[in-house]
Design a protein around this motif. Structure first.
Motif: not given
Length: 723
Positions: A112, A114, A118-119, A136, A139
């Motif tokens: 994962e 960032s 978005n993450n 995605s 965030n």
């Protein structure tokens, strides 16, 4: 090899070396860390071990195919360039190679990251240096849970959103009352092994989630002193014997938007634990624990209607039942699962079918399962880390599901962090003990012998720090029959003809173990710092602490502090038997439950302990939260004598020595009301007590402020005990 190892010695280095500084009580763990392989793990379906470089910028490997020589798999730049090439709509600043990765195949791992917008969960191919898959979500999101089909659920404050594989965002809940909390892992105050609050079914089509209603729990004020005018940050803190939160489990269907509440029934004040989807998605399993925490029903429910199907099994105890683990289904066999419980004395594994029939007891002697590592490729064996050597050691074990036979795959006494290769032929074994800083080897699983040594760390203190001698000892508990593990660190330049002051470092509560057969014996750098300042530093894991089984803890039911104190005094007897101990200069320091123990010892054993430092102490268990407190003490209404005996408010009048209480003003775990009321009791009793507050810290004092804290504690002992 002897079953019980009674003592070990850690010998100091050459005389020209220096002592630890007060700063190194906090930073020393990094500065003097033994050589290792960072974040190492087997690459899937290979005979290769992947790990990070010491500076965290490269992904490296050692493989049987090249004689276990180090090679580079990918660099931070490779990964960052792949991200920027695949995801052009966002910006990334990758400071290190990903530290948390899961190999999905021989050449690809999942991780994962960032971006600014978005993450992302991505799959990176180390051969082609490409991102091959991306999922995605915003965030703004927290506690994201990823489904197998690309859907991802996430939290925005107290509500759940889902970003579908196609990119659509669905509002699952829309509660405006902050007292209704959806999908959070902070349910039942994260007792009962709760680590998540949302669960996808295997197909990714339905999401189960906790819905916590805590509107009936009073607001508890935590003062924030940083504002121009101090303000309260209200939290929900259900205290023992008072009104608790109500929790339900809801199943949300992504396609239809339909919600079904699982019919877990009455009373509302109960605990929902061990939430587990059946692999077929037809049923969902929940452990229903009553508020008294002495009766567990493990129930099956229809996930489509929410209807109760059946109770698979029950556990009852005169003390408490404490579920800690969700089910683990056997791969490719949706009708069988692994259940962990300490009901028979030690936390061990049992093989059940989904009708509730016990198929196999997978336990092994008195070994406690500490870390479930997974199944082999054929799903016929399970690998796990378990206890040994009276709780001092951790070893790698393998159990056969069909026969129930267990074999121990590692053998050297110490603390092992080991795993088995995908083909089941090799073990990646990392261990330390009190004489071995760190050793990493590849073992042959048949012979259990090392094929090759990857890392053999030197003593990181040699020529730098003159570390005091440390010894592990065994002491008999106050019941006259239970062996207890203890650790003694001798003063620098120890001279048996001299007499030294003592600092007892104590915790003593459940789910914690301070004395272990690992490098430094499990002691922290502050312990060694105090020894270098001329103290004997002593620690004992009394009955009630971790890694010794259920009966070891059960003796404390309804009487916290009683047997713990009795055992600690057996440790004091051991100390007083030593000619080098100054019996008039014994002090004690502990935090949290250890703060409770420190204050208990200072007010009950007033002729023994001359100085104490109690950090974040529980003073009266009626001020502590329901889930933990009522497990061990029951409700105050049910156990008034036990609460009165454990309370330190009416014992402030007994205080003779110097006591410093430290508390974090933002503490949401042991609320400051505990120590404030004790101070008030001391005032009324005419007893002097010292108090220090860390305005911006919660239960633990972290960061550089921790250096300040250790300096204060050391100075307190020097001022009132050493001189």
């Amino acid at each position: 090899m002897k079953k019980y190892i009674l003592s070990f010695l850690l010998i100091g280095s050459v005389s020209f070396a220096q002592k630890l500084t007060i700063e190194e009580t906090v930073t020393g763990g990094r500065k003097y860390a033994p050589t290792t392989q960072v974040a190492q793990q087997w690459r899937k379906n290979s005979k290769s071990v992947a790990y990070l470089s010491a500076d965290y910028v490269n992904l490296l490997e050692k493989s049987a195919t090249n004689g276990w020589k180090e090679a580079t798999l990918a660099t931070k730049s490779d990964f960052e360039n792949a991200l920027k090439a695949k995801i052009t709509s966002d910006e990334f600043s990758v400071k290190t190679f990903p530290t948390s990765i899961e190999w999905k195949s021989t050449n690809a791992f999942e991780t994962e990251v960032s971006g600014k917008k978005n993450n992302y969960k991505v799959i990176f191919d180390v051969v082609y240096k490409q991102i091959t898959n991306v999922i995605s979500y915003s965030n703004e999101g927290e506690q994201a849970k990823f489904a197998n089909n690309g859907n991802v659920s996430w939290l925005k404050e107290n509500n759940i959103k889902i970003t579908t594989a196609s990119g659509n965002v669905i509002d699952v809940t829309n509660d405006t009352d902050k007292g209704i909390v959806n999908g959070s892992d902070y349910v039942h105050r994260q007792e009962f092994g709760i680590k998540e609050g949302m669960w996808w079914n295997e197909a990714g089509t339905q999401l189960a989630y906790y819905r916590k209603d805590e509107t009936m729990v009073a607001n508890y004020p935590i003062t924030n002193w940083n504002e121009r005018e101090a303000i309260n940050k209200d939290i929900k803190y259900p205290m023992a014997g008072m009104t608790s939160e109500n929790v339900t489990l809801v199943v949300f269907d992504v396609a239809s938007g339909k919600k079904v509440t699982i019919q877990t029934g009455e009373p509302k004040e109960q605990y929902l634990t061990m939430v587990s989807w059946e692999p077929t998605g037809k049923n969902i399993f929940i452990g229903i624990l009553n508020r008294e925490q002495n009766h567990l029903k493990f129930n099956k429910y229809d996930a489509q209607t929410g209807a109760f199907v059946k109770t698979l099994f029950e556990e009852k105890a005169s003390t408490w039942v404490e579920p800690q683990h969700a089910l683990i289904f056997v791969p490719n066999n949706p009708s069988q699962f692994i259940y962990q419980t300490d009901f028979n004395g030690y936390n061990q594994m049992y093989l059940y079918n989904t009708d509730g029939k016990l198929l196999k007891n997978l336990g092994f002697g008195d070994v406690i399962v500490k870390d479930f590592l997974g199944f082999d490729n054929s799903a016929s064996k399970i690998n796990y880390i378990g206890t040994a050597n009276n709780g001092l050691d951790r070893q790698l074990y393998q159990v056969d599901l069909k026969s129930g036979k267990t074999i121990q795959l590692t053998s050297i006494s110490g603390t092992h962090n080991a795993s088995v290769s995908s083909d089941g032929t090799m073990v990646l074994d990392q261990y330390s003990n009190v004489t071995t800083p760190n050793e990493i080897s590849i073992l042959n699983i048949k012979t259990k012998m090392a094929n090759t040594t990857l890392v053999k760390a030197d003593n990181p203190f040699t020529g730098k720090i003159d570390m005091p001698k440390m010894e592990l000892v065994t002491i008999t508990s106050a019941d006259g029959k239970t062996p207890l593990n203890a650790r003694i660190i001798y003063p620098a330049n120890f001279d048996a003809a001299k007499k030294y002051p003592v600092m007892v470092y104590v915790y003593g509560g459940s789910h914690a173990q301070l004395v272990t057969n690992r490098w430094l014996g499990g002691a922290g750098y502050f312990d060694y710092y105090m020894a270098q300042q001329g103290y004997v530093v002593f620690t004992l894991d009394n009955r009630g602490s971790d890694a010794r089984g259920k009966k070891f803890c059960d003796v404390n039911h309804r009487q916290l502090g009683v047997n713990e104190m009795a055992d600690q005094m057996k440790g004091v007897e051991f100390l007083k038997s030593k000619s080098f101990v100054d019996q008039d200069k014994i002090g004690v320091f502990g935090w949290s439950f250890g703060g409770f123990m420190t204050t208990t010892l200072m007010t009950n054993q007033t002729d023994t302990f001359k100085v104490g430092v109690a950090g974040g102490p529980v003073i009266d268990w009626k001020y502590y939260e329901i889930m933990y407190g009522e497990r061990y003490m029951d409700m105050p209404q049910e156990n008034p004598e036990g609460y009165a005996k454990a309370s330190l408010l009416d014992k402030a009048k007994n205080l003779k020595g110097r006591l410093l209480i430290i508390h974090g003003a933002q503490d949401p775990v042991v609320v400051q009301q505990n120590s404030m009321n004790f101070i008030e009791s001391c005032i009324k009793a005419g007893k002097q007590v010292d108090y220090f507050l860390y305005p911006n810290h919660e239960h633990n004092v972290a960061g550089r402020d921790r250096i300040h804290m250790y300096a204060k504690i050391a100075d307190y002992f020097d001022t009132y005990l050493k001189k």
